[in-house]
Design a protein around this motif. Structure first.
Motif, short mmCIF file in Angstrom:
data_model
loop_
_atom_site.label_atom_id
_atom_site.label_comp_id
_atom_site.label_asym_id
_atom_site.label_seq_id
_atom_site.Cartn_x
_atom_site.Cartn_y
_atom_site.Cartn_z
N ARG A 1 0.83 -1.20 0.00
CA ARG A 1 0.00 0.00 0.00
C ARG A 1 0.87 1.26 0.00
N ALA A 2 1.91 1.25 0.82
CA ALA A 2 2.81 2.40 0.87
C ALA A 2 3.51 2.62 -0.48
N LEU A 3 3.89 1.53 -1.14
CA LEU A 3 4.52 1.64 -2.45
C LEU A 3 3.58 2.31 -3.46
N GLY A 4 2.31 1.92 -3.39
CA GLY A 4 1.33 2.54 -4.28
C GLY A 4 1.19 4.02 -4.04
N LEU A 5 1.14 4.41 -2.77
CA LEU A 5 1.01 5.83 -2.42
C LEU A 5 2.24 6.64 -2.83
N LEU A 6 3.39 5.97 -2.87
CA LEU A 6 4.63 6.65 -3.21
C LEU A 6 4.96 6.56 -4.70
#
Length: 310
Positions: free
Chosen positions: A300-305
Motif C-alpha cells: 500500500r505504501a509503495l502505491g502511495l509513493l
C-alpha cells in the motif's frame, strides 16, 4: 517524402516508417540507463553505481530518418524477491517485456553472473526477437576475449543479433540501433518527433534528488529511501519545488541531514543545479526528511509513493 500526419511531424509514410518498443533488460547495474541516456544524447533516467537505481518504467524516444525507436528502460531483474519493493521492480520489468517488439539483453562483457543467468531464463517465454548487447568493450584488452562468451550464449538462445558496445563511450551504438530498427514493425510514429520521454519535469525532479542521495550517501544509507514531490509550481522560467525524502527508520534521519543540516543542503544544492541544467529554468527547491516505517515492504505504501505502475 510525405508527412506522416499533422501531429507527429515525422517525415515518412506508415509503410516507410518502422516504429516500436525496444525493452532494455538486464541485471541490476549493468548499464541500461547509461545506454539509454547516451543513445538519446540527453539525460532521461538517473544513474549511479548502486543496484536498484532505476525503479520505474521510463520511455526514451529516438526518432530517426524512417524510424522511431521507443526505448523502455526497466529496473534490473533480480532473483531476490524478499521485499515488496523487489517484487514490484521485477513485475515492472516483466510487464515491459510482455509488450515489447524487441528486447535488448544487455550484459557486462567482462563478467557473467548468476543474475545474468536469471535474466536469460526470464527471456525464455519472450517470443519476439532478442538482441544481445555486450557492454563495456572499451575495458577489454583483447576483443577476442568476447568470443567464448558469445559462443556460450549463442548456444542458449537464437539471438537476432550480437552487438558489442560501450554505453558510456558511445561505441558501436549506431550498429545497435540499426539492428533494433530491423526488428520493428511498419507503423505510424507513436510520438511527436520532438518528444524525448514520457516522463514529466515533476517526475524527473524526484529522480534527480534520489540520484543525489545515492551518490552522496554511498554505503551509509540503505536503499530504503525514496522521494515524493509535494508541490511543483511553474511560473515562466521559475520552478518552485517542495519534496520529501522518505526513509524507513528514525536512526537514518541524521545520516541524511548531516551535521547542522550540511549534508541535506549539499544534496539539495546539487539536485537543484542538475534540475536547472535539465529544465533550462531557475529552480527554488525545499527539502524535508520524514520517516515512514517499513515503506519498502508495504504494498500500500509503495502505491502511495508512486510505485504501483501497470
Amino acid at each position: 517524402m510525405t508527412d506522416l500526419n499533422d501531429t507527429c511531424g515525422v517525415s515518412a509514410t506508415a509503410s516507410q516508417l518502422r516504429c516500436g518498443f525496444a525493452a532494455l533488460v538486464g541485471r541490476p547495474n549493468v548499464g541500461k540507463s547509461t545506454l539509454l541516456n547516451t543513445l538519446l544524447g540527453r539525460k532521461v533516467t538517473i544513474v549511479s553505481r548502486k543496484p536498484q537505481t532505476t525503479r520505474h518504467r521510463i520511455l526514451g524516444i529516438h526518432t530517426l530518418t524512417g524510424a522511431q525507436i521507443v526505448y523502455v528502460d526497466t529496473p534490473g531483474l533480480h532473483r531476490q524477491e524478499n521485499t515488496a519493493m523487489n517484487r514490484c521492480l521485477n513485475r515492472t520489468a516483466t510487464t515491459v517485456l510482455a509488450e515489447a517488439d524487441v528486447a535488448v539483453f544487455l550484459v557486462d562483457a567482462l563478467r557473467w553472473t548468476q543474475e545474468d543467468e536469471f535474466v536469460l531464463e526470464r527471456l525464455t517465454p519472450f517470443a519476439n526477437p532478442v538482441i544481445l548487447a555486450l557492454n563495456k568493450i572499451d575495458r577489454l584488452r583483447a576483443k577476442q576475449a568476447l568470443l567464448p562468451l558469445i559462443d556460450r550464449l549463442s548456444g542458449r538462445r537464437d539471438f537476432a543479433a550480437v552487438v558489442p558496445v560501450s554505453a558510456s563511450r558511445g561505441i558501436n551504438l549506431a550498429a545497435l540501433e540499426a539492428e533494433i530498427v530491423q526488428q520493428l514493425p511498419n507503423s505510424v510514429a507513436y510520438f511527436p518527433q520532438e518528444q524525448i520521454t514520457d516522463r514529466s519535469e515533476r517526475f524527473m525532479a524526484a529522480e534527480l534528488i534520489r540520484e543525489r542521495l545515492l551518490k552522496t550517501l554511498g554505503q551509509e544509507l540503505p536503499y530504503a529511501s525514496t522521494v515524493a514531490i509535494e508541490a511543483f509550481e511553474q511560473e515562466g522560467r521559475l520552478r518552485r519545488i517542495a519534496a520529501v525524502i522518505w526513509i524507513e527508520r528514525r536512526g537514518q534521519k541524521p545520516i541524511v541531514i548531516g551535521h547542522k543540516g550540511q549534508r541535506l543542503k549539499q544534496i539539495g544544492r546539487q539536485a537543484r543545479e542538475e534540475m536547472e541544467a535539465l529544465f533550462g529554468a531557475v529552480v527554488y527547491l525545499q527539502l524535508w526528511v520524514k520517516v515512514r516505517e517499513g515503506w519498502s515492504d508495504d504494498e500500500r505504501a509503495l502505491g502511495l509513493l508512486g510505485y504501483a505502475e501497470p
